[in-house]
Design a protein around this motif. Structure first.
Motif, PDB file in Angstrom:
ATOM      1  N   ASN A 113       0.800  -1.222   0.000  1.00 12.26           N
ATOM      2  CA  ASN A 113       0.000   0.000   0.000  1.00 12.26           C
ATOM      3  C   ASN A 113       0.834   1.275   0.000  1.00 12.26           C
ATOM      4  O   ASN A 113       0.396   2.304  -0.526  1.00 12.26           O
ATOM      5  CB  ASN A 113      -0.923   0.035   1.223  1.00 12.26           C
ATOM      6  N   LEU A 114       1.998   1.224   0.613  1.00 13.52           N
ATOM      7  CA  LEU A 114       2.839   2.417   0.696  1.00 13.52           C
ATOM      8  C   LEU A 114       4.082   2.312  -0.184  1.00 13.52           C
ATOM      9  O   LEU A 114       4.272   3.115  -1.095  1.00 13.52           O
ATOM     10  CB  LEU A 114       3.241   2.673   2.149  1.00 13.52           C
ATOM     11  N   LYS A 115       4.899   1.291   0.059  1.00 13.54           N
ATOM     12  CA  LYS A 115       6.111   1.171  -0.741  1.00 13.54           C
ATOM     13  C   LYS A 115       5.787   0.862  -2.204  1.00 13.54           C
ATOM     14  O   LYS A 115       6.514   1.301  -3.115  1.00 13.54           O
ATOM     15  CB  LYS A 115       7.028   0.110  -0.143  1.00 13.54           C
ATOM     16  N   GLY A 116       4.694   0.155  -2.449  1.00 13.78           N
ATOM     17  CA  GLY A 116       4.284  -0.099  -3.829  1.00 13.78           C
ATOM     18  C   GLY A 116       3.969   1.188  -4.564  1.00 13.78           C
ATOM     19  O   GLY A 116       4.286   1.338  -5.748  1.00 13.78           O
ATOM     20  N   VAL A 117       3.332   2.132  -3.866  1.00 12.56           N
ATOM     21  CA  VAL A 117       3.062   3.447  -4.457  1.00 12.56           C
ATOM     22  C   VAL A 117       4.370   4.196  -4.702  1.00 12.56           C
ATOM     23  O   VAL A 117       4.575   4.803  -5.764  1.00 12.56           O
ATOM     24  CB  VAL A 117       2.119   4.265  -3.548  1.00 12.56           C
ATOM     25  N   LEU A 118       5.272   4.156  -3.731  1.00 18.56           N
ATOM     26  CA  LEU A 118       6.567   4.820  -3.901  1.00 18.56           C
ATOM     27  C   LEU A 118       7.348   4.245  -5.076  1.00 18.56           C
ATOM     28  O   LEU A 118       7.954   4.987  -5.860  1.00 18.56           O
ATOM     29  CB  LEU A 118       7.386   4.685  -2.613  1.00 18.56           C
ATOM     30  N   HIS A 119       7.334   2.925  -5.221  1.00 16.27           N
ATOM     31  CA  HIS A 119       8.038   2.308  -6.343  1.00 16.27           C
ATOM     32  C   HIS A 119       7.418   2.735  -7.672  1.00 16.27           C
ATOM     33  O   HIS A 119       8.145   2.958  -8.661  1.00 16.27           O
ATOM     34  CB  HIS A 119       7.989   0.784  -6.235  1.00 16.27           C
ATOM     35  N   GLY A 120       6.094   2.853  -7.708  1.00 17.61           N
ATOM     36  CA  GLY A 120       5.437   3.303  -8.926  1.00 17.61           C
ATOM     37  C   GLY A 120       5.786   4.742  -9.267  1.00 17.61           C
ATOM     38  O   GLY A 120       6.013   5.085 -10.434  1.00 17.61           O
ATOM     39  N   ILE A 121       5.832   5.583  -8.247  1.00 20.35           N
ATOM     40  CA  ILE A 121       6.237   6.968  -8.462  1.00 20.35           C
ATOM     41  C   ILE A 121       7.666   7.021  -8.987  1.00 20.35           C
ATOM     42  O   ILE A 121       7.966   7.731  -9.962  1.00 20.35           O
ATOM     43  CB  ILE A 121       6.109   7.775  -7.154  1.00 20.35           C
ATOM     44  N   ALA A 122       8.559   6.272  -8.356  1.00 18.65           N
ATOM     45  CA  ALA A 122       9.962   6.288  -8.765  1.00 18.65           C
ATOM     46  C   ALA A 122      10.135   5.804 -10.199  1.00 18.65           C
ATOM     47  O   ALA A 122      11.033   6.272 -10.915  1.00 18.65           O
ATOM     48  CB  ALA A 122      10.791   5.421  -7.813  1.00 18.65           C
ATOM     49  N   ALA A 123       9.279   4.882 -10.630  1.00 17.47           N
ATOM     50  CA  ALA A 123       9.389   4.346 -11.988  1.00 17.47           C
ATOM     51  C   ALA A 123       8.898   5.327 -13.045  1.00 17.47           C
ATOM     52  O   ALA A 123       9.490   5.445 -14.120  1.00 17.47           O
ATOM     53  CB  ALA A 123       8.607   3.038 -12.090  1.00 17.47           C
ATOM     54  N   PHE A 128       7.725  11.503 -16.556  1.00 17.16           N
ATOM     55  CA  PHE A 128       6.863  12.674 -16.446  1.00 17.16           C
ATOM     56  C   PHE A 128       7.681  13.958 -16.356  1.00 17.16           C
ATOM     57  O   PHE A 128       7.333  14.983 -16.941  1.00 17.16           O
ATOM     58  CB  PHE A 128       5.957  12.548 -15.220  1.00 17.16           C
ATOM     59  N   THR A 129       8.773  13.899 -15.610  1.00 21.76           N
ATOM     60  CA  THR A 129       9.620  15.080 -15.443  1.00 21.76           C
ATOM     61  C   THR A 129      10.263  15.478 -16.773  1.00 21.76           C
ATOM     62  O   THR A 129      10.296  16.660 -17.133  1.00 21.76           O
ATOM     63  CB  THR A 129      10.712  14.809 -14.391  1.00 21.76           C
ATOM     64  N   ALA A 130      10.754  14.497 -17.512  1.00 20.85           N
ATOM     65  CA  ALA A 130      11.413  14.776 -18.788  1.00 20.85           C
ATOM     66  C   ALA A 130      10.457  15.376 -19.806  1.00 20.85           C
ATOM     67  O   ALA A 130      10.826  16.296 -20.548  1.00 20.85           O
ATOM     68  CB  ALA A 130      12.040  13.495 -19.334  1.00 20.85           C
ATOM     69  N   GLN A 131       9.208  14.867 -19.825  1.00 22.42           N
ATOM     70  CA  GLN A 131       8.251  15.369 -20.814  1.00 22.42           C
ATOM     71  C   GLN A 131       7.432  16.543 -20.300  1.00 22.42           C
ATOM     72  O   GLN A 131       6.657  17.147 -21.041  1.00 22.42           O
ATOM     73  CB  GLN A 131       7.319  14.246 -21.259  1.00 22.42           C
ATOM     74  N   LYS A 132       7.631  16.881 -19.027  1.00 22.67           N
ATOM     75  CA  LYS A 132       6.912  17.978 -18.370  1.00 22.67           C
ATOM     76  C   LYS A 132       5.398  17.834 -18.518  1.00 22.67           C
ATOM     77  O   LYS A 132       4.669  18.783 -18.777  1.00 22.67           O
ATOM     78  CB  LYS A 132       7.385  19.338 -18.894  1.00 22.67           C
ATOM     79  N   SER A 133       4.946  16.620 -18.264  1.00 22.08           N
ATOM     80  CA  SER A 133       3.505  16.327 -18.223  1.00 22.08           C
ATOM     81  C   SER A 133       3.344  14.927 -17.652  1.00 22.08           C
ATOM     82  O   SER A 133       4.275  14.123 -17.661  1.00 22.08           O
ATOM     83  CB  SER A 133       2.872  16.403 -19.613  1.00 22.08           C
ATOM     84  N   GLY A 134       2.168  14.652 -17.160  1.00 20.87           N
ATOM     85  CA  GLY A 134       1.884  13.341 -16.606  1.00 20.87           C
ATOM     86  C   GLY A 134       0.939  13.466 -15.420  1.00 20.87           C
ATOM     87  O   GLY A 134       0.690  14.564 -14.914  1.00 20.87           O
ATOM     88  N   GLN A 135       0.412  12.331 -15.004  1.00 16.71           N
ATOM     89  CA  GLN A 135      -0.552  12.338 -13.897  1.00 16.71           C
ATOM     90  C   GLN A 135      -0.424  11.064 -13.084  1.00 16.71           C
ATOM     91  O   GLN A 135      -0.389   9.956 -13.630  1.00 16.71           O
ATOM     92  CB  GLN A 135      -1.980  12.465 -14.446  1.00 16.71           C
ATOM     93  N   PHE A 136      -0.346  11.223 -11.777  1.00 14.98           N
ATOM     94  CA  PHE A 136      -0.424  10.103 -10.844  1.00 14.98           C
ATOM     95  C   PHE A 136      -1.803  10.117 -10.188  1.00 14.98           C
ATOM     96  O   PHE A 136      -2.242  11.159  -9.683  1.00 14.98           O
ATOM     97  CB  PHE A 136       0.633  10.221  -9.740  1.00 14.98           C
ATOM     98  N   ILE A 137      -2.465   8.973 -10.179  1.00 13.90           N
ATOM     99  CA  ILE A 137      -3.722   8.796  -9.459  1.00 13.90           C
ATOM    100  C   ILE A 137      -3.512   7.641  -8.487  1.00 13.90           C
ATOM    101  O   ILE A 137      -2.908   6.623  -8.842  1.00 13.90           O
ATOM    102  CB  ILE A 137      -4.887   8.492 -10.413  1.00 13.90           C
TER     103      ILE A 137
END
Length: 248
Positions: A113-123, A128-137
């Motif tokens: 529930n927590l580290k899985g979300v962090l791993h998804g963000i890190a991936a 998203f940063t490179a393309q300057k767009s994206g969305q996390f839900i």
């Protein structure tokens, strides 16, 4: 509609909210990439989406493994050429009183529930940063907004998700990366979460609640679609959703 042609990655996509979201988004023109541990279910769902005229790919995914999350994002980019939305939906809810000392279940909830979300963000964050767009839900819970007996550790992981999403939104605005975030707080939604409860008393109480109130996961899927469908310059941060008749 801004959903059309977006590449949407969904974890926990083999049932419940993840499956319902995949089917709805694909019907609206998104290219969905499904991840979960049950590859047989992923294949079946993806084939059903394609039979209905949608676009879907799938890859077996254990969100507790950082490399598998990175491979999941790379697979989506290779398949569809881009990554637009990461719906971090995988979760477990083995509720129990703290006095039961089910520490193995505590660890599993933190890992998924927590580290899985962090791993998804890190991936996905570098893309998203490179393309300057994206969305996390993310799928949090009403237990991420208020305290419930038997839900101390589950609730703690869901409170943490709320913090992560809000800080990520703020930092993106400050850094000019235009990354949107949305957190969903479901109440009694018909899913397989209850199957992970091993404590007899907690399971009986939760089954009674869900039997009395639960609504179908497509209700949450419509909120996911709403969040994605907003103009790129508009961020909708939080949604609490549950049965009208449930006093959650």
């Amino acid at each position: 509609m801004s959903i059309e042609n977006k590449v949407v990655l969904i974890t926990g996509a083999s049932s419940g909210i993840g499956e319902a979201s995949a089917r709805l988004l694909a019907s609206r023109g998104a290219k969905v990439v499904l991840g979960a541990r049950r590859d047989d279910r992923l294949r079946q769902i993806a084939e059903g989406i394609e039979e209905d005229g949608g676009q879907a790919a799938w890859r077996k995914l254990d969100v507790t493994d950082p490399q598998q999350n990175k491979d999941f994002v790379a697979f989506a980019k290779e398949r569809y050429g881009q990554v637009d939305v990461m719906f971090l939906n995988a979760g477990l809810m083995p509720s129990s009183p703290l006095s039961a000392l089910k520490t193995d279940e505590w660890d599993r909830m933190v890992d998924v529930n927590l580290k899985g979300v962090l791993h998804g963000i890190a991936a996905a964050l570098p893309e998203f940063t490179a393309q300057k767009s994206g969305q996390f839900i993310t799928t949090s819970s009403v237990a991420g907004l208020k305290a419930y007996p038997n839900g101390a550790v589950y609730g703690a992981t869901k409170w943490a998700v709320r913090e992560l999403m809000e800080v990520l939104r703020m930092e993106s605005a400050m850094e000019g990366t235009h990354i949107r975030t949305a957190t969903i707080y479901p109440a009694a939604i018909q899913t397989e979460l209850l199957n992970t409860i091993t404590d007899k008393g907690a399971k009986e109480a939760m089954n009674q609640t869900y039997d009395s109130y639960q609504i179908t996961p497509d209700r949450v899927a419509s909120v996911v679609a709403f969040a994605i469908d907003q103009p790129e310059d508009t961020n909708v941060s939080e949604f609490t959703i549950g049965p009208t008749i449930q006093p959650w």
